[in-house]
Every structure is written in C-alpha cells, then in structure tokens.
Design an enzyme around this catalytic site. Structure first.
Site: not given
Length: 322
Positions: A53, A211-212, A214
C-alpha cells in the site's frame, strides 16, 4: 462498538475494520493520524494494511505511516489489532514477492521495521501463490510464530479449495492454520457464497470483506451524481452495467430511511461468517458515518428484497446441480 471473535480464535475485534489503503496516496499523513485516533475513540481496534500500500514499489508508504503513528505512544499499538499482508512485489529481483519461505521471512521483518512494532497480530497472504507448496508456506509461518513475530495467519483472495488445501496441510503439521479469509464480497459481488464462505464456516475462518461498497457503487452514487459529483471513467462504466439494480437499491434505501452506504455495510454484517467489513474512509466525516451500519437491523423482508435486487448464490453444488 460491537466486537466479535476473529473466526475460531479467542481474539476480539471490532465489527468494522479500518482499511488504510488510502493513507499516503489519497489521505495525508496528518489526516491519517487523525482518522486512526478517531477510530480508537469510536472503539475500532481492527486495522488492515499491506506492504504494497502506497503503490510505490518497495517503499511501504502506508505501513510507514502506521509505524510513525504507533511511535506516538499513548497505547496506540497496544489498542490495535494490526493486520498486514504480503505477496506483491516489493522490488525487482526474483524473490522480492510472492510466498516463498525466503520472501515470507524478509517481508515480515521489513513490515515489522516499517510499522515500528515487534509483532504482527494477523499476517495475511494477499493472494494464493500457485508456485509455492503449502508445506513451505506453513513452515515459514510457523517459524515466525515461534519467533514471536506474528500471532495469527490469514489468507486473502483464496478460492474455497485453496482454503481447504491450506487447512489440511496445516492439520498434518499440527498447526493452527488460517484463522481468516479476506474476500471481495458485497451485494454486487456475491460469488464467495458458492464455496469460499462454506469453506470458511467449516474450517472456522472469519470472513473479512474488502470493497464492501463495490468501489462506491453501493455508496449512493446516483445521489452524488445528481448533486454534481463527477465519476471516474471506470466508475461510469460500472454504473452503466448495474444502473437498473443501483436505481432499485437507492430507492429501497430511501424507503428504509437509511444511507445506501450504511445499508450495504449492514447487509454484510447480517451475512454468515462475516467478521468485519473493511471500511476505507478518506475523511473523519466518512468514518463517523459508517458507525450507523452497526445499528441497522435488517428484517427478513428487507433481506429478501435486497436478494431480489442483487441475486446471490446457493452453496455449491446446489446452485448449479441437484
């Protein structure tokens, strides 16, 4: 804040996990510090990061930010269950990435140094390495455990059969094995319901959805566009692909009187095996907004309606066979 056990372990983690991928590239260091401090104020004790990251090869920008925040003291490290990941290339030489015993050893030491800590709570394989046998993977991870450098091991982006293979290999070694799986899972992306979630449940892994929302599609995107917010080219393409469903979804959220982002998070918190969705706030206001999801109780009728808008999967093989 609500807490739960991480899979079959005795480790208690908050039901929201603070994702740090924006720290550095999007969110400044000072703002990142403020977000992490406020997460603690809200009771969030579970933070997720990765050695790649920051997206400048080999620099570990985000882990370094977390390390400088830990170094401020005040119990910051002690209050945090820190999860990081390895797999991606951190250099240009052949063994600077993936899951060989050599890279596992080097990557762990490098992450410990960047984060200014002497142990990692949850060390996760960021992806499956098809070239490294699980026997080698577990030998390297067990050595790190014996050295006190890591406490638990998790996976990310594993298929159901990868989880099974990893666990059976660990069992032969009398090792604890994986305790969690971090999967791409949300109302739009529901493929993990076929085999990943059943495998996680059977082996006692906690599911950590990434990515809850989307990538923002479930975060009230139509409302934001109506208010003049611009969308990226990729987001526009995704929106057009799912526009009918998103329109129905936002209309249903209006009926519930709730923000779409919070409904999306709340839905995940109602799903089997889910420990904590990873939230990635860029600002303090965004962080504050997510806590509402913990209070939303979706009745069976609401869950059924969401399944109608975004059809899910039965457990394999019943989804496609008798």
């Amino acid at each position: 804040m609500d807490y739960t056990q991480l899979g079959r372990t005795g480790l208690k983690v908050s039901r929201l996990c603070l994702g740090t991928m924006n720290f550095g590239p999007v969110t400044s260091e000072d703002d990142s510090f403020a977000i992490m401090d406020h997460a603690h104020e809200l009771g969030i004790n579970f933070f997720d990061t990765a050695n790649v990251y920051g997206w400048k090869k080999g620099e570990g920008i985000t882990e370094n930010i977390i390390g400088r925040w830990f170094a401020k003291g005040g119990g910051r490290r002690e209050k945090t269950v820190i999860a990081t990941k390895l797999y991606g290339d951190m250099g240009d030489w052949p063994n600077d990435g993936r899951l060989s015993a050599l890279n596992i050893r080097r990557a762990a030491d490098a992450s410990l140094k960047r984060m200014q800590t002497d142990y990692i709570d949850l060390y996760q394989a960021h992806h499956v390495d098809r070239d490294t046998p699980f026997e080698e993977f577990w030998e390297a991870m067990d050595i790190l455990k014996q050295q006190g450098k890591i406490l638990y091991v998790g996976s990310s982006n594993f298929a159901g059969w990868h989880i099974a293979k990893a666990q059976e290999t660990a069992r032969r070694r009398n090792s604890v094995g994986l305790v969690s799986e971090q999967s791409h899972y949300n109302l739009i992306v529901r493929a993990p319901e076929l085999e990943v979630i059943p495998a996680a449940e059977d082996y006692g892994l906690g599911l950590i959805p990434w990515s809850p929302l989307a990538g923002g599609l479930l975060g009230g995107i139509l409302r934001k566009i109506d208010k003049g917010r611009s969308a990226s080219e990729n987001m526009t393409k995704e929106l057009e692909k799912h526009r009918d469903k998103i329109e129905q979804y936002e209309a249903f959220c209006d009926e519930l009187g709730e923000d779409p982002a919070n409904v999306g998070l709340a839905w995940l918190l109602h799903q089997r095996a889910v420990t904590a969705p990873i939230i990635g706030p860029r600002t303090l206001d965004q962080l504050d907004g997510t806590t509402r999801a913990l209070e939303i109780r979706l009745e069976e009728k609401a869950l059924t309606r969401l399944d109608e808008i975004f059809p899910g999967f039965k457990t394999a093989p019943e989804h496609y066979a008798w």
